[in-house]
Structure formats: C-alpha cells, structure tokens
Design an enzyme around this catalytic site. Structure first.
Site, PDB file in Angstrom:
ATOM      1  N   GLY A 144      -4.464   2.975   1.829  1.00 28.67           N
ATOM      2  CA  GLY A 144      -4.529   2.417   3.175  1.00 28.67           C
ATOM      3  C   GLY A 144      -3.186   2.264   3.858  1.00 28.67           C
ATOM      4  N   HIS A 192       6.497  -1.460   3.507  1.00 25.21           N
ATOM      5  CA  HIS A 192       6.290  -2.846   3.957  1.00 25.21           C
ATOM      6  C   HIS A 192       5.508  -3.594   2.896  1.00 25.21           C
ATOM      7  CE1 HIS A 192       3.240  -0.159   5.674  1.00 25.21           C
ATOM      8  NE2 HIS A 192       2.358  -1.134   5.497  1.00 25.21           N
ATOM      9  N   HIS A 206       3.145  -6.656   2.244  1.00 26.62           N
ATOM     10  CA  HIS A 206       2.283  -7.665   2.840  1.00 26.62           C
ATOM     11  C   HIS A 206       2.418  -8.948   2.025  1.00 26.62           C
ATOM     12  CE1 HIS A 206      -0.348  -4.837   5.246  1.00 26.62           C
ATOM     13  NE2 HIS A 206       0.093  -3.989   4.339  1.00 26.62           N
ATOM     14  N   ASN A 215       0.850  -1.181   0.000  1.00 34.85           N
ATOM     15  CA  ASN A 215       0.000   0.000   0.000  1.00 34.85           C
ATOM     16  C   ASN A 215       0.890   1.237   0.000  1.00 34.85           C
ATOM     17  OD1 ASN A 215      -2.403  -1.517   0.179  1.00 34.85           O
ATOM     18  ND2 ASN A 215      -2.140  -1.748   2.387  1.00 34.85           N
ATOM     19  N   SER A 248      -0.821   2.817   6.457  1.00 33.01           N
ATOM     20  CA  SER A 248      -0.966   3.401   7.796  1.00 33.01           C
ATOM     21  C   SER A 248       0.368   3.545   8.519  1.00 33.01           C
ATOM     22  CB  SER A 248      -1.918   2.534   8.638  1.00 33.01           C
ATOM     23  OG  SER A 248      -1.385   1.235   8.784  1.00 33.01           O
TER      24      SER A 248
HETATM   25  P1  DGP Z   1      -0.682  -0.771   5.912  1.00 35.42           P
HETATM   26  O1  DGP Z   1      -2.136  -0.567   6.188  1.00 35.42           O
HETATM   27  O2  DGP Z   1      -0.406  -1.253   4.494  1.00 35.42           O
HETATM   28  O3  DGP Z   1       0.155   0.430   6.304  1.00 35.42           O
HETATM   29  O4  DGP Z   1      -0.258  -1.973   6.862  1.00 35.42           O
HETATM   30  C1  DGP Z   1       0.288  -1.820   8.124  1.00 35.42           C
HETATM   31  C2  DGP Z   1       0.224  -3.168   8.788  1.00 35.42           C
HETATM   32  O5  DGP Z   1       1.072  -3.161   9.908  1.00 35.42           O
HETATM   33  C3  DGP Z   1      -1.157  -3.552   9.293  1.00 35.42           C
HETATM   34  O6  DGP Z   1      -1.610  -4.709   8.575  1.00 35.42           O
HETATM   35  C4  DGP Z   1      -0.968  -3.867  10.771  1.00 35.42           C
HETATM   36  C5  DGP Z   1       0.524  -3.956  10.906  1.00 35.42           C
HETATM   37  N1  DGP Z   1       1.032  -3.441  12.156  1.00 35.42           N
HETATM   38  C6  DGP Z   1       0.822  -2.212  12.658  1.00 35.42           C
HETATM   39  N2  DGP Z   1       1.456  -2.067  13.829  1.00 35.42           N
HETATM   40  C7  DGP Z   1       2.088  -3.256  14.066  1.00 35.42           C
HETATM   41  C8  DGP Z   1       2.918  -3.725  15.128  1.00 35.42           C
HETATM   42  O7  DGP Z   1       3.218  -3.038  16.102  1.00 35.42           O
HETATM   43  N3  DGP Z   1       3.375  -5.003  15.026  1.00 35.42           N
HETATM   44  C9  DGP Z   1       3.063  -5.792  13.959  1.00 35.42           C
HETATM   45  N4  DGP Z   1       3.568  -7.029  13.969  1.00 35.42           N
HETATM   46  N5  DGP Z   1       2.303  -5.383  12.945  1.00 35.42           N
HETATM   47  C10 DGP Z   1       1.813  -4.127  12.997  1.00 35.42           C
END
Ligand code: DGP
Length: 114
Positions: free
Chosen positions: A93, A100, A102, A87, A95
């Site tokens: 989306g 990163h 997925h 993303n 965040s």
């Molecule tokens: P996006 O929406 O593409 O920015 O995905 C961010 C992802 O990061 C979301 O699927 C949840 C994950 N995420 C957010 N905070 C943390 C965290 O503290 N630890 C882990 N393992 N994942 C996290």
C-alpha cells in the site's frame, strides 16, 4: 526530487501540519488519519522506499523510529501503546514514493493489520 510530494512538503511548497523538524527529519500529521494520532515521519533527503534503501540509509531510517517514538511519548500516548508502520511497495500500500514512517495511536490497533 522535484516531482515528489513529500519533498515538496519538506521544501514548504505544499502545506502540512508540521509537528517536528530538524536537519534530517520532518514529521507532520497525515492528511487522511487512520487513528486519533496519525503522523508521518520522513527523511528530508529523498529515499524512495525501504525496498530500495541500503546501508547508507541505516542511521536515517533508525532516526525515523526514534523521532516517531518521541512524538508518541510527548503526546502522552506511549504508555497506552502506539504502532509504527512503513509500507514498502505496491502490495503493502505504499502510495508515496518517499520513505515515510506512520505513527499511529489513540485507539486499540488490531493485529494482524489488513
Ligand atoms: P502510504 O499509503 O504508506 O504510502 O501512506 C501515504 C500517506 O500519506 C497516506 O496515509 C496519506 C498521506 N498523504 C498523502 N498525501 C498527503 C499530503 O499532501 N499531506 C499529508 N499531510 N499527508 C498526505
């Protein structure tokens, strides 16, 4: 970056279920999984977004894909199929402002995504 959540995970300041690490890349389980297999593959060097990445990031971005595919393969999920998603920006989306990838697998994944 000191205030970046994913940099803090790279530095071990925030715990995560780490599945892969080398000098350039870290992978860990998503805290809010959207599929039975949902891991994030990130560069250790802070890159905010694909939207602002440039040529110097090309090899690193490619490596995220290859590590993601390897993780799916090693979990026995590559034959059934897996999806990689990055993303970029608010409408998509994103965040967390640290690139990163997925990696999702373990169930049929609908297309197009929402
Ligand atoms: P996006 O929406 O593409 O920015 O995905 C961010 C992802 O990061 C979301 O699927 C949840 C994950 N995420 C957010 N905070 C943390 C965290 O503290 N630890 C882990 N393992 N994942 C996290």
């Amino acid at each position: 970056m000191s205030d970046c959540l994913f940099c803090k995970i790279c530095e071990g300041k925030i715990p995560a279920a780490i599945t892969y690490r080398d000098d350039e890349v870290l992978a860990f389980k998503d805290v809010n999984p959207k599929a039975p297999f949902h891991q994030l593959v990130i560069p250790i060097r802070h890159v905010a977004s694909l939207a602002t990445a440039d040529e110097k990031d090309a090899a690193l971005l490619g490596k995220l894909m290859l590590v993601g595919a390897r993780l799916a393969r090693e979990s026995g999920l590559a034959d059934g199929g897996f999806r990689v998603v990055m993303n970029a920006g608010a409408d998509a989306g994103q965040s967390v402002l640290h690139v990163h990838l997925h990696v999702l697998a373990g169930r049929p994944l609908a297309w197009p995504p929402g």
